[in-house]
Design a protein around this motif. Structure first.
Motif, PDB file in Angstrom:
ATOM      1  N   LEU A  17      29.184 -26.415  34.933  1.00  0.00           N
ATOM      2  CA  LEU A  17      30.216 -26.598  33.916  1.00  0.00           C
ATOM      3  C   LEU A  17      29.618 -27.462  32.801  1.00  0.00           C
ATOM      4  CD1 LEU A  17      33.052 -26.693  32.681  1.00  0.00           C
ATOM      5  CD2 LEU A  17      33.688 -28.402  34.395  1.00  0.00           C
ATOM      6  N   GLU A  18      29.339 -26.830  31.676  1.00  0.00           N
ATOM      7  CA  GLU A  18      28.712 -27.556  30.557  1.00  0.00           C
ATOM      8  C   GLU A  18      29.750 -28.408  29.829  1.00  0.00           C
ATOM      9  OE1 GLU A  18      27.359 -25.024  27.343  1.00  0.00           O
ATOM     10  OE2 GLU A  18      26.447 -26.720  26.293  1.00  0.00           O
ATOM     11  N   ASP A  19      29.521 -29.714  29.760  1.00  0.00           N
ATOM     12  CA  ASP A  19      30.388 -30.581  28.951  1.00  0.00           C
ATOM     13  C   ASP A  19      29.775 -30.665  27.554  1.00  0.00           C
ATOM     14  OD1 ASP A  19      31.821 -32.541  27.655  1.00  0.00           O
ATOM     15  OD2 ASP A  19      31.752 -33.999  29.307  1.00  0.00           O
ATOM     16  N   GLY A  20      30.251 -29.764  26.681  1.00  0.00           N
ATOM     17  CA  GLY A  20      29.710 -29.680  25.318  1.00  0.00           C
ATOM     18  C   GLY A  20      30.546 -30.440  24.299  1.00  0.00           C
ATOM     19  N   ALA A  65      31.450 -32.347  46.062  1.00  0.00           N
ATOM     20  CA  ALA A  65      30.614 -33.210  45.209  1.00  0.00           C
ATOM     21  C   ALA A  65      30.434 -32.552  43.851  1.00  0.00           C
ATOM     22  CB  ALA A  65      29.254 -33.448  45.867  1.00  0.00           C
ATOM     23  N   VAL A  66      30.689 -33.333  42.798  1.00  0.00           N
ATOM     24  CA  VAL A  66      30.501 -32.874  41.418  1.00  0.00           C
ATOM     25  C   VAL A  66      29.437 -33.772  40.786  1.00  0.00           C
ATOM     26  CG1 VAL A  66      31.594 -32.551  39.165  1.00  0.00           C
ATOM     27  CG2 VAL A  66      32.888 -32.053  41.261  1.00  0.00           C
ATOM     28  N   VAL A  68      29.586 -28.415  42.091  1.00  0.00           N
ATOM     29  CA  VAL A  68      29.491 -28.209  40.642  1.00  0.00           C
ATOM     30  C   VAL A  68      28.513 -29.206  40.020  1.00  0.00           C
ATOM     31  CG1 VAL A  68      30.814 -28.091  38.472  1.00  0.00           C
ATOM     32  CG2 VAL A  68      31.961 -27.577  40.630  1.00  0.00           C
ATOM     33  N   ILE A  69      27.790 -28.732  38.999  1.00  0.00           N
ATOM     34  CA  ILE A  69      26.995 -29.629  38.158  1.00  0.00           C
ATOM     35  C   ILE A  69      27.659 -29.655  36.785  1.00  0.00           C
ATOM     36  CG2 ILE A  69      24.708 -30.135  37.185  1.00  0.00           C
ATOM     37  CD1 ILE A  69      23.563 -28.129  39.281  1.00  0.00           C
ATOM     38  N   PRO A  71      17.609 -24.595  31.148  1.00  0.00           N
ATOM     39  CA  PRO A  71      16.703 -23.752  31.929  1.00  0.00           C
ATOM     40  C   PRO A  71      16.434 -24.346  33.318  1.00  0.00           C
ATOM     41  CG  PRO A  71      15.946 -23.895  29.664  1.00  0.00           C
ATOM     42  CD  PRO A  71      17.113 -24.837  29.791  1.00  0.00           C
ATOM     43  N   ARG A  72      16.166 -25.644  33.374  1.00  0.00           N
ATOM     44  CA  ARG A  72      15.882 -26.261  34.684  1.00  0.00           C
ATOM     45  C   ARG A  72      17.152 -26.480  35.503  1.00  0.00           C
ATOM     46  NH1 ARG A  72      12.217 -31.245  33.420  1.00  0.00           N
ATOM     47  NH2 ARG A  72      11.991 -31.468  35.671  1.00  0.00           N
ATOM     48  N   ILE A  73      18.233 -26.882  34.832  1.00  0.00           N
ATOM     49  CA  ILE A  73      19.481 -27.155  35.561  1.00  0.00           C
ATOM     50  C   ILE A  73      20.052 -25.866  36.162  1.00  0.00           C
ATOM     51  CG2 ILE A  73      21.886 -27.913  35.302  1.00  0.00           C
ATOM     52  CD1 ILE A  73      20.782 -29.938  33.163  1.00  0.00           C
TER      53      ILE A  73
END
Ligand SMILES: *Cc1c(COP(=O)(O)O)cnc(C)c1O
Length: 378
Positions: free
Chosen positions: A160-163, A76-77, A132-133, A146-148
């Motif tokens: 995995l930050e989608d920036g 699950a992503v 993964v988030i 901070p919360r994530i």
């Protein structure tokens, strides 16, 4: 008037950009030329990570990280429901299951409370393994890392930050693309830092992930012997020409563009407050203003304002007209609008106004004037 005036930017930076292109052509090293390595170093140092791995676009960047982490069927992503399709689509490409999470109605970013609820749901169902988030820095503002990150730690998940839209943004002194276990961005022309075609990059502090990604973006070749393919990879490279264009663009971005686009946003805030709901930036957060997105009372007024602006020669865009749960490709999931109240509401109310570092104060005044005139008239 243009929604994002790339021509004005080119005129401003023409000398350096033309010089960079000419040098790249004279060097004839069109694939992995020296400019690619120079850009990767400059990007990593700007963002504050140990490594930057460039690639062909922001979508490949996400896919490459998921491949490197071995994410696939049964995994699950978790990602935002209110984003560009690639944030979830890449999870599907590698065979994993995207789990869509509702947003915070004020920042449009992934809601940490809803995230935790859905992680628990997936665990309770027992069919998928949470892995993964993928938080998205929508419209230029970083997600609530901070919360994530605390939730990721609690459940043992990767972040995995989608920036793609957030490049240049920050929380305190931490810049976008330095959050999570890895981060990605896009150099699509209209993004905060854009090139003249497609481009993307991945950021990480992890040495092993860095070398794995360098292999995966080049057919999975071994670092020692380029004709020995140890893995199944992609062909995903940033062209030397695009790197040559991005080098002076990154300098301008850092020197003044980011500041100027924030100035434009504050002019809008000043002129529009009281007429429409203006975007908020959290205390301590900094946005790179990929979009300046206002909210109207309902769909009729949003569509009416867009029409009114069009009649006055002002372009505007609806980002996004639907949540990912409403995409045709994801109808098989059988997700309901009622389970995504914040995205469902936002998709009816949002309207993004022209914004870029070269937008003049008079133009912002003219746009705000037409917004106010429409609101008063309805
Ligand atoms: C643009 C975008 C991408 C994809 O980038 P491309 O370079 O177009 O592949 C991914 N995620 C988000 C949030 C984006 O806005």
């Amino acid at each position: 008037m243009q929604f994002r005036d790339l021509g004005a930017q080119y005129l401003h930076l023409k000398h350096e950009i033309d010089q960079g292109i000419a040098q790249a052509i004279a060097g004839s090293s069109f694939i992995f030329g020296p400019q690619v390595g120079q850009l990767e170093q400059a990007l990593a140092s700007y963002v504050g990570t140990k490594h930057c791995i460039s690639c062909a676009n922001g979508t490949d960047a996400l896919q490459l990280v998921l491949m490197a982490w071995g994410i696939g069927p049964g995994d699950a992503v978790f990602t935002s429901d209110f984003t560009f399709f690639a944030s979830a689509g890449t999870a599907s490409i590698v065979g994993a299951s995207p789990v869509l999470v509702d947003i915070e109605e004020d920042t449009f970013n992934l809601c940490p409370m809803d995230l935790e609820r859905r992680i628990q749901q997936v665990l309770a169902e027992g069919k998928l393994q949470p892995k993964v988030i993928v938080p998205v820095d929508l419209f230029g503002q970083p997600a609530d890392y901070p919360r994530i990150e605390a939730i990721a730690k609690k459940y043992g998940l990767l972040v995995l930050e989608d920036g793609a839209q957030g490049f240049g943004g920050a929380i305190g002194s931490r810049r976008v693309c330095s959050f999570g276990d890895a981060a990605t961005t896009s150099f699509f022309p209209a993004k905060p830092l854009g090139c003249y075609g497609d481009g993307g990059a991945i950021f990480t502090n992890d040495d092993d992930l860095d070398s794995l990604l360098r292999s995966l973006r080049a057919q999975g070749r071994s670092p020692e012997d380029k004709y020995d393919n140890r893995l199944i990879g992609m062909n995903s490279r940033l062209d030397t020409l695009q790197a040559a264009i991005l080098l002076p663009k990154l300098r301008a971005f850092e020197a003044f563009e980011l500041e100027k686009v924030n100035q434009v946003a504050s002019w809008y805030d000043e002129l529009l407050t009281g007429h429409v709901r203006t975007p908020i930036v959290r205390e301590g957060y900094y946005s790179s203003w990929a979009q300046y997105t206002i909210q109207l009372a309902d769909r009729a007024r949003r569509d009416g304002l867009q029409q009114h602006l069009k009649q006055h020669g002002i372009p505007s865009m609806v980002y996004y007209p639907r949540g990912l749960h409403q995409q045709t490709a994801y109808q098989w999931m059988g997700l309901k609008d009622a389970d995504y109240p914040a995205t469902s509401a936002a998709s009816k109310r949002v309207l993004s106004l022209p914004i870029h570092p070269y937008l003049q104060q008079e133009e912002v005044c003219a746009i705000a004037h037409q917004v106010a005139a429409f609101i008063k008239g309805t």
